[in-house]
Design an enzyme around this catalytic site. Structure first.
Site, PDB file in Angstrom:
ATOM      1  N   LYS A   4       4.609   0.548   9.899  1.00 30.03           N
ATOM      2  CA  LYS A   4       4.676   1.792   9.126  1.00 30.03           C
ATOM      3  C   LYS A   4       4.142   2.965   9.918  1.00 30.03           C
ATOM      4  O   LYS A   4       4.659   4.076   9.807  1.00 30.03           O
ATOM      5  CB  LYS A   4       3.865   1.641   7.831  1.00 30.03           C
ATOM      6  CG  LYS A   4       4.696   1.064   6.697  1.00 30.03           C
ATOM      7  CD  LYS A   4       4.003   1.257   5.363  1.00 30.03           C
ATOM      8  CE  LYS A   4       3.087   0.093   5.083  1.00 30.03           C
ATOM      9  NZ  LYS A   4       2.585   0.060   3.707  1.00 30.03           N
TER      10      LYS A   4
ATOM     11  N   GLU B 165       0.876  -1.158   0.000  1.00 28.63           N
ATOM     12  CA  GLU B 165       0.000   0.000   0.000  1.00 28.63           C
ATOM     13  C   GLU B 165       0.920   1.216   0.000  1.00 28.63           C
ATOM     14  O   GLU B 165       1.818   1.300   0.841  1.00 28.63           O
ATOM     15  CB  GLU B 165      -0.859  -0.026   1.275  1.00 28.63           C
ATOM     16  CG  GLU B 165      -2.053   0.853   1.156  1.00 28.63           C
ATOM     17  CD  GLU B 165      -2.877   0.953   2.438  1.00 28.63           C
ATOM     18  OE1 GLU B 165      -2.773   0.056   3.300  1.00 28.63           O
ATOM     19  OE2 GLU B 165      -3.609   1.943   2.553  1.00 28.63           O
TER      20      GLU B 165
ATOM     21  N   ARG C 118       5.709 -13.008   9.841  1.00 29.22           N
ATOM     22  CA  ARG C 118       6.359 -11.762   9.501  1.00 29.22           C
ATOM     23  C   ARG C 118       7.731 -11.681  10.152  1.00 29.22           C
ATOM     24  O   ARG C 118       8.012 -12.384  11.110  1.00 29.22           O
ATOM     25  CB  ARG C 118       5.524 -10.528   9.838  1.00 29.22           C
ATOM     26  CG  ARG C 118       4.789 -10.547  11.130  1.00 29.22           C
ATOM     27  CD  ARG C 118       3.733  -9.445  11.233  1.00 29.22           C
ATOM     28  NE  ARG C 118       4.252  -8.112  11.031  1.00 29.22           N
ATOM     29  CZ  ARG C 118       3.730  -7.265  10.142  1.00 29.22           C
ATOM     30  NH1 ARG C 118       2.721  -7.624   9.392  1.00 29.22           N
ATOM     31  NH2 ARG C 118       4.211  -6.051  10.022  1.00 29.22           N
TER      32      ARG C 118
HETATM   33  P1  ATP Z   1       3.068  -2.487   8.298  1.00 24.55           P
HETATM   34  O1  ATP Z   1       2.415  -3.563   9.084  1.00 24.55           O
HETATM   35  O2  ATP Z   1       4.515  -2.302   8.565  1.00 24.55           O
HETATM   36  O3  ATP Z   1       2.333  -1.186   8.295  1.00 24.55           O
HETATM   37  P2  ATP Z   1       1.796  -3.420   6.021  1.00 24.55           P
HETATM   38  O4  ATP Z   1       1.552  -4.867   6.071  1.00 24.55           O
HETATM   39  O5  ATP Z   1       0.646  -2.572   6.392  1.00 24.55           O
HETATM   40  O6  ATP Z   1       3.067  -3.038   6.840  1.00 24.55           O
HETATM   41  P3  ATP Z   1       1.728  -3.320   3.198  1.00 24.55           P
HETATM   42  O7  ATP Z   1       2.215  -2.279   2.274  1.00 24.55           O
HETATM   43  O8  ATP Z   1       0.288  -3.601   3.261  1.00 24.55           O
HETATM   44  O9  ATP Z   1       2.281  -2.927   4.619  1.00 24.55           O
HETATM   45  O10 ATP Z   1       2.533  -4.662   3.026  1.00 24.55           O
HETATM   46  C1  ATP Z   1       2.848  -5.232   1.807  1.00 24.55           C
HETATM   47  C2  ATP Z   1       3.214  -6.663   2.031  1.00 24.55           C
HETATM   48  O11 ATP Z   1       4.342  -6.754   2.883  1.00 24.55           O
HETATM   49  C3  ATP Z   1       2.096  -7.462   2.698  1.00 24.55           C
HETATM   50  O12 ATP Z   1       1.866  -8.611   1.905  1.00 24.55           O
HETATM   51  C4  ATP Z   1       2.634  -7.839   4.032  1.00 24.55           C
HETATM   52  O13 ATP Z   1       2.239  -9.133   4.368  1.00 24.55           O
HETATM   53  C5  ATP Z   1       4.154  -7.765   3.836  1.00 24.55           C
HETATM   54  N1  ATP Z   1       4.806  -7.400   5.091  1.00 24.55           N
HETATM   55  C6  ATP Z   1       4.575  -6.294   5.840  1.00 24.55           C
HETATM   56  N2  ATP Z   1       5.319  -6.310   6.961  1.00 24.55           N
HETATM   57  C7  ATP Z   1       6.053  -7.453   6.928  1.00 24.55           C
HETATM   58  C8  ATP Z   1       7.021  -8.050   7.806  1.00 24.55           C
HETATM   59  N3  ATP Z   1       7.381  -7.468   8.948  1.00 24.55           N
HETATM   60  N4  ATP Z   1       7.563  -9.234   7.434  1.00 24.55           N
HETATM   61  C9  ATP Z   1       7.213  -9.814   6.286  1.00 24.55           C
HETATM   62  N5  ATP Z   1       6.319  -9.320   5.418  1.00 24.55           N
HETATM   63  C10 ATP Z   1       5.734  -8.147   5.727  1.00 24.55           C
END
Ligand code: ATP
Ligand code: MG
Length: 561
Positions: A274, A35, A264
């Site tokens: 984020k 996102e 994760r």
């Molecule tokens: P955050 O939780 O840090 O705000 P997010 O999941 O909201 O991150 P996205 O942009 O939606 O951020 O994530 C894109 C992809 O990255 C998703 O498929 C998510 O599963 C993966 N992702 C996010 N954080 C991690 C992590 N700590 N380890 C592995 N994959 C991750």
């Protein structure tokens, strides 16, 4: 261990291999769906390396990796993030080829799928308030209650949904809900909201839409639209999978993707949410998203972390469903490993003390040679100017040495790296403070590359820079941003456990000649001090030298704790 070509096997790679072997899929399509509401961090690197890696390993079958911006929420998304995400993924060494997509380009498709669900009696327009909907949702132990609008006739739903799209409802006045099962033990299946009214401009579609699809509805459709075969995501999406599958089963989709979850990446001494990273930036606790202390990819790049080290780290951590905390020292060690093999050696003095070679004539200069990288035969030698006055590190001379101190002291001799052995003569102190301001030594002719002469004991080699040739620099010493192992769990919040010593600026460093004109991003080892790189933001070749410490030579945190 971390040979790039031979990725570790894991349960997801096993599933992919089976699906290819059984003929379920002739080729694999994976995606990374960020996102665009923040910069990528080290956790994202794990997800990218997995999805990109699988496509890459199966390239012979025509497999592809897609970069898709999941930009279905108009309120938080910005072009700055769209650009930085692409730059960071490229830097990481992953490549989406032609396959760059925006979920917002599929808005019409989502809409058609919603209309299809309505026609099939599987979705309805709910005009309850958000509070009423929440209140009727039930609890884990109690089933939800049906909305009074649940059994509206299809025609009425079609008409109302049309009106939602036409802007005849204000924000929150109506939603479209899937008609699934209000008594399901999975709360996400209790008639989930799939569309909401939001009168907001979108960075891609402008004011064309005032209804936007919810994640659980849009995501499976995005995957299906792109013929993604394996939709890999983190474990928090596991409970959403039944909705994912329901959407795929009940909508007119061109392909059937499969969602698979993995754990994760969680690192100690680090936050990777984020929202929290944004808070650090907005509250100016750090100098932007690319501050070298940030766990973002842009921060790592500015700090001098080689992308290869991040890929090796992700591979080493591996893919499981186990929720564990990874020691950030493992990442740091991968950085050291790559840099030890690749970074040229240079000399720099961070806390300079003048050393005068009293038996060398005033205007005499000569050149000595030093190895560019002892780990790499091919890296060769470089010439370093040496004159009567040189800079050494202040702590390499001690008037009253403690036991086991083998460097320069009254009566002692020490080797200048790549150069002569020098023998103490005397030193000068500031009459006010008593601090040593100059050390005087004699150099011993014929000792370059040679053992000390009879009667001279020399147990250490120190780094140095010719005073007449030194280039001035600002050096930024970075340490971990948090001094709490689990900042998220800190009693007074993660901001309360910021390491006050995470940045130390050294203004008067002396560099060996040439370092001031290296380009931003240039990485090297300052001998005995650590790995450093020219700052991409502030280093201006030829006019202002600014170096960042990437990482020390050894793990000092490990020893502290
Ligand atoms: P955050 O939780 O840090 O705000 P997010 O999941 O909201 O991150 P996205 O942009 O939606 O951020 O994530 C894109 C992809 O990255 C998703 O498929 C998510 O599963 C993966 N992702 C996010 N954080 C991690 C992590 N700590 N380890 C592995 N994959 C991750
Ligand atoms: Mg998320």
């Amino acid at each position: 261990m971390s040979e790039e070509a031979t990725s570790k096997r894991d349960f997801i790679r096993d599933i992919v291999a089976e699906d290819l072997a059984s003929g379920k899929h002739a080729r694999i399509v994976t995606r990374f769906p960020p996102e665009p509401n923040g910069y990528l961090h080290i956790g994202h690197a794990k997800a990218i390396c997995l999805s990109w890696g699988i496509a890459q390993e199966n390239a012979a079958t025509g497999s592809d990796f897609h970069l898709r911006f999941d930009d279905t929420n108009p309120s938080r998304e910005e072009q700055e993030y769209v650009d930085s995400i692409q730059e960071d993924i490229r830097w990481l060494g992953c490549d989406w080829g032609e396959h760059l997509y925006f979920a917002s380009d599929y808005f019409e498709f989502f809409y058609d799928c919603a209309v299809h669900l309505i026609r099939e009696g599987k979705a309805f327009v709910d005009e309850q308030t958000a509070d009423q909907i929440r209140e009727a949702h039930g609890t884990v132990s109690e089933p939800g209650r049906h909305s009074p609008f649940r059994d509206r006739p299809v025609e009425e739903n079609l008409e109302l949904f049309e009106k939602m799209r036409a802007g005849e409802f204000r924000d929150g006045e109506a939603v479209l809900r899937a008609r699934i099962d209000m008594s399901s033990s999975n709360m996400h299946l209790r008639d989930p909201i799939i569309y909401r009214v939001l009168h907001e401009s979108h960075h891609n579609t402008g004011d064309k839409w005032c209804i936007y699809p919810m994640y659980d509805f849009a995501h499976p459709l995005e995957d299906a639209h792109e013929h993604v075969t394996h939709s890999l995501c983190t474990l928090e999406f596991e409970v959403h999978r039944p909705v994912y599958d329901w959407v795929i089963e009940n909508c007119p989709v061109p392909s059937v993707p499969r969602q698979i979850e993995f754990s994760r990446l969680t690192l100690n001494y680090t936050v990777v949410s984020k929202r929290k990273l944004l808070e650090l930036v907005e509250k100016e606790k750090v100098d932007g998203w690319d501050d070298p202390r940030m766990p973002t990819l842009s921060g790592a790049r500015r700090r001098g972390y080689p992308p290869e080290a991040i890929r090796n780290f992700c591979q080493d951590v591996g893919i499981t469903k186990f929720k564990g905390v990874t020691d950030v020292a493992r990442l740091e060690n991968e950085v050291r490993k790559v840099l030890n093999a690749s970074a040229p050696r240079r000399m720099a003095v961070l806390d300079p003390l003048k050393l005068v070679l009293v038996n060398m004539p005033e205007d005499h200069f000569e050149e000595v040679e030093s190895q560019n990288n002892p780990e790499d035969e091919g890296a060769g030698l470089r010439k370093l100017p040496l004159g009567r006055e040189i800079w050494i590190e202040r702590n390499d001379f001690v008037v009253d040495p403690p036991r086991k101190y083998f460097r320069l002291a009254p009566g002692r001799a020490v080797r200048l790296r790549g150069g002569y052995i020098v023998q103490y003569v005397d030193h000068v102190c500031d009459p006010g403070s008593g601090d040593v301001t100059e050390v005087h030594c004699e150099f011993l002719p014929g000792t370059i590359g040679q053992a000390p002469p009879e009667g001279v004991v020399c147990k250490a080699a120190i780094h140095w820079v010719s005073a007449a040739h030194a280039e001035n620099a600002e050096v930024r010493l970075y340490d971990r941003l948090f001094n709490h192992e689990n900042p998220d769990a800190a009693e007074d919040g993660f901001l309360s456990v910021i390491n006050p010593d995470s940045l130390e600026i050294v203004a008067g460093a002396k560099l060996e000649p040439g370092l001031g004109t290296e380009p931003p991003g240039f990485c090297c080892q300052f001998e005995r001090l650590g790995y450093f790189c020219a700052d991409s933001l502030h280093h201006e070749p030829g006019s202002r030298a600014v170096y960042n410490r990437t990482i020390g030579l050894r793990d000092t945190w490990g020893r502290k704790s």
